[in-house]
Design an enzyme around this catalytic site. Sequence first.
Site, PDB file in Angstrom:
ATOM      1  N   GLY A 157       0.821  -1.212   0.000  1.00 30.21           N
ATOM      2  CA  GLY A 157       0.000   0.000   0.000  1.00 30.21           C
ATOM      3  C   GLY A 157       0.851   1.257   0.000  1.00 30.21           C
ATOM      4  O   GLY A 157       0.630   2.176  -0.795  1.00 30.21           O
ATOM      5  N   TYR A 158       1.833   1.291   0.884  1.00 34.08           N
ATOM      6  CA  TYR A 158       2.739   2.434   0.977  1.00 34.08           C
ATOM      7  C   TYR A 158       3.525   2.605  -0.317  1.00 34.08           C
ATOM      8  O   TYR A 158       3.644   3.722  -0.847  1.00 34.08           O
ATOM      9  CB  TYR A 158       3.687   2.227   2.158  1.00 34.08           C
ATOM     10  CG  TYR A 158       4.619   3.374   2.441  1.00 34.08           C
ATOM     11  CD1 TYR A 158       4.174   4.509   3.109  1.00 34.08           C
ATOM     12  CD2 TYR A 158       5.957   3.318   2.058  1.00 34.08           C
ATOM     13  CE1 TYR A 158       5.037   5.566   3.385  1.00 34.08           C
ATOM     14  CE2 TYR A 158       6.821   4.363   2.325  1.00 34.08           C
ATOM     15  CZ  TYR A 158       6.358   5.487   2.989  1.00 34.08           C
ATOM     16  OH  TYR A 158       7.214   6.532   3.253  1.00 34.08           O
ATOM     17  N   SER A 159       4.058   1.505  -0.844  1.00 33.23           N
ATOM     18  CA  SER A 159       4.849   1.569  -2.081  1.00 33.23           C
ATOM     19  C   SER A 159       4.001   2.066  -3.243  1.00 33.23           C
ATOM     20  O   SER A 159       4.451   2.899  -4.039  1.00 33.23           O
ATOM     21  CB  SER A 159       5.430   0.184  -2.400  1.00 33.23           C
ATOM     22  OG  SER A 159       6.288  -0.268  -1.371  1.00 33.23           O
ATOM     23  N   LYS A 162       3.190   5.878  -2.827  1.00 31.44           N
ATOM     24  CA  LYS A 162       4.335   6.740  -3.094  1.00 31.44           C
ATOM     25  C   LYS A 162       4.722   6.720  -4.565  1.00 31.44           C
ATOM     26  O   LYS A 162       5.185   7.747  -5.108  1.00 31.44           O
ATOM     27  CB  LYS A 162       5.516   6.341  -2.204  1.00 31.44           C
ATOM     28  CG  LYS A 162       5.270   6.566  -0.719  1.00 31.44           C
ATOM     29  CD  LYS A 162       4.936   8.029  -0.398  1.00 31.44           C
ATOM     30  CE  LYS A 162       4.859   8.286   1.097  1.00 31.44           C
ATOM     31  NZ  LYS A 162       4.579   9.701   1.416  1.00 31.44           N
TER      32      LYS A 162
END
Length: 251
Positions: A157-159, A162
């Site tokens: 999710g973070y990757s 970003k």
Amino acid sequence: MGNKIDLDGKLAVITGGAQGIGYAIAERFIASGASVTLWDRDETLMDASVSKLSANGKAFGCAVDVTTPDAVMDAVTQTRDSMGGIDILVCNAGIAGPAVPVLDYPVDEWNKVINLDLNAVFYCCKAVAPLMVEQNYGRIVNIASIAGKEGNPNASGYSAAKAGVIGFTKSLGKELAKHDIAVNCITPAAARTAIFDQITQQHIDFMLSKIPRERFVLVEEIAAMAAWLSSAENSFTTAGVFDISGGRATY
């Protein structure tokens, strides 16, 4: 602080500015002559940070949930009334999300990460950019991550969010270039901030193992890069991605 970047008289907004990278950027901006408004949903922490910053310059606070478009628009109005305008926007607010494989990733957690780490950047830029177009000047710095370039395992999710910030920055930078508005993003390696409280020691060790410098980036180092990107001296570069990964990035 290293060399002073000239931000004299500039009016800056920093999302998630009450702590960590955002607070370090606010400190550097004030030391360089800017006035800052912190946008943060933790009002108690924000008020304490504004109080500390105000000892060295002009600092304001605006309690806002940047995942809510209407709240962002209200924050723009409040900030314009208190500071007189907005010359610089730093989109920094974010969360790590769970450190789990995709197959175990809860859908509601995915949506939380995407909404704060990506959608909120869109909401803030969309709300602030018209002011910059009107005055034919502005600087926008979006805080992305090395994870957006490489895709960290157990951080999908973070990757993904970003990576989206990187693509969004490139699009917006091209759209606003003729108005003397520079839109760039920074892709740091991990820094020791409160976001470490959201991830496992195993994941922290994995991130450190990837950095040739063999240490985590300092928030002050990120702030220094953000200060130059936010200055009038950055008069040509836009839609750019600035690596500060200690040698980890390969492109």
